[in-house]
Design a protein around this motif. Structure first.
Motif, PDB file in Angstrom:
ATOM      1  N   CYS A  76       0.877  -1.111   0.110  1.00  0.00           N
ATOM      2  CA  CYS A  76      -0.010  -0.117   0.088  1.00  0.00           C
ATOM      3  C   CYS A  76       0.869   1.253   0.069  1.00  0.00           C
ATOM      4  N   PRO A  77       0.420   2.364  -0.503  1.00  0.00           N
ATOM      5  CA  PRO A  77       1.145   3.571  -0.704  1.00  0.00           C
ATOM      6  C   PRO A  77       0.960   4.319   0.706  1.00  0.00           C
TER       7      PRO A  77
ATOM      8  N   LYS B 299      10.188   6.650   0.035  1.00  0.00           N
ATOM      9  CA  LYS B 299      10.316   8.115  -0.430  1.00  0.00           C
ATOM     10  C   LYS B 299       8.824   8.606  -0.162  1.00  0.00           C
ATOM     11  N   ARG B 300       7.868   7.746   0.126  1.00  0.00           N
ATOM     12  CA  ARG B 300       6.482   7.907   0.268  1.00  0.00           C
ATOM     13  C   ARG B 300       6.057   8.197   1.773  1.00  0.00           C
ATOM     14  N   LEU B 301       7.029   7.986   2.650  1.00  0.00           N
ATOM     15  CA  LEU B 301       6.933   8.247   4.167  1.00  0.00           C
ATOM     16  C   LEU B 301       6.997   9.763   4.373  1.00  0.00           C
ATOM     17  N   GLU B 302       6.063  10.416   5.022  1.00  0.00           N
ATOM     18  CA  GLU B 302       5.868  11.506   5.216  1.00  0.00           C
ATOM     19  C   GLU B 302       5.860  11.979   6.976  1.00  0.00           C
TER      20      GLU B 302
ATOM     21  N   CYS C  35      13.840   8.132   3.411  1.00  0.00           N
ATOM     22  CA  CYS C  35      12.694   8.808   3.428  1.00  0.00           C
ATOM     23  C   CYS C  35      12.878  10.238   3.244  1.00  0.00           C
TER      24      CYS C  35
ATOM     25  N   ASN D  83      11.414  12.318   2.009  1.00  0.00           N
ATOM     26  CA  ASN D  83      10.006  13.360   1.963  1.00  0.00           C
ATOM     27  C   ASN D  83       9.424  13.281   3.484  1.00  0.00           C
TER      28      ASN D  83
ATOM     29  N   THR E 265       8.875   1.723   3.009  1.00  0.00           N
ATOM     30  CA  THR E 265       7.621   2.911   2.575  1.00  0.00           C
ATOM     31  C   THR E 265       8.651   3.807   1.813  1.00  0.00           C
TER      32      THR E 265
ATOM     33  N   ARG F 251       2.145   6.766   3.655  1.00  0.00           N
ATOM     34  CA  ARG F 251       2.579   8.103   3.942  1.00  0.00           C
ATOM     35  C   ARG F 251       2.817   8.245   5.348  1.00  0.00           C
TER      36      ARG F 251
END
Length: 103
Positions: free
Chosen positions: A10-11, A37-40, A64, A66, A35, A13
């Motif tokens: 799953c994407p 680059k998607r992890l915020e 990570c 982002n 996760t 964040r």
């Protein structure tokens, strides 16, 4: 393993690590890598086993970029050097809550 598998499928964040049961360091590393680059946002309330190898800051800095929010209340997972790497690589980081930093 469940969260790491979900992170791959799953994407995600944002990830919050539960207090109980304690999170294994290897699983935390797998979640961060999955996760990427998607992890915020990452919240680690407590009771994470210490990482073997690079500390959490270095791992987050590498995977990570982002990351904008980080809350860590667990001991022995973050060093001063790791915080520096984190600050240099995660340029979107605007909320940082740390209870313990080694060195």
């Amino acid at each position: 393993r469940v969260v790491a598998s979900a992170a791959k499928a799953c994407p995600l964040r944002a990830v919050g690590i539960p207090v109980d049961p304690p999170c294994a360091a290897k699983e935390l590393a797998e979640i961060i890598q999955a996760t990427g680059k998607r992890l915020e946002s990452l919240s680690i309330p407590s009771r994470v086993q210490p990482l073997v190898g690079p500390d959490l800051g270095a791992l987050l800095a590498e995977h990570c970029p982002n990351l904008s929010t980080l809350c860590i209340n667990s001991e022995k997972v973050l060093t001063g050097n790791g915080v520096m790497k984190l600050m240099q690589s995660c340029l979107k980081l605007h909320t940082l809550e740390l209870a313990y930093v080694q060195g």
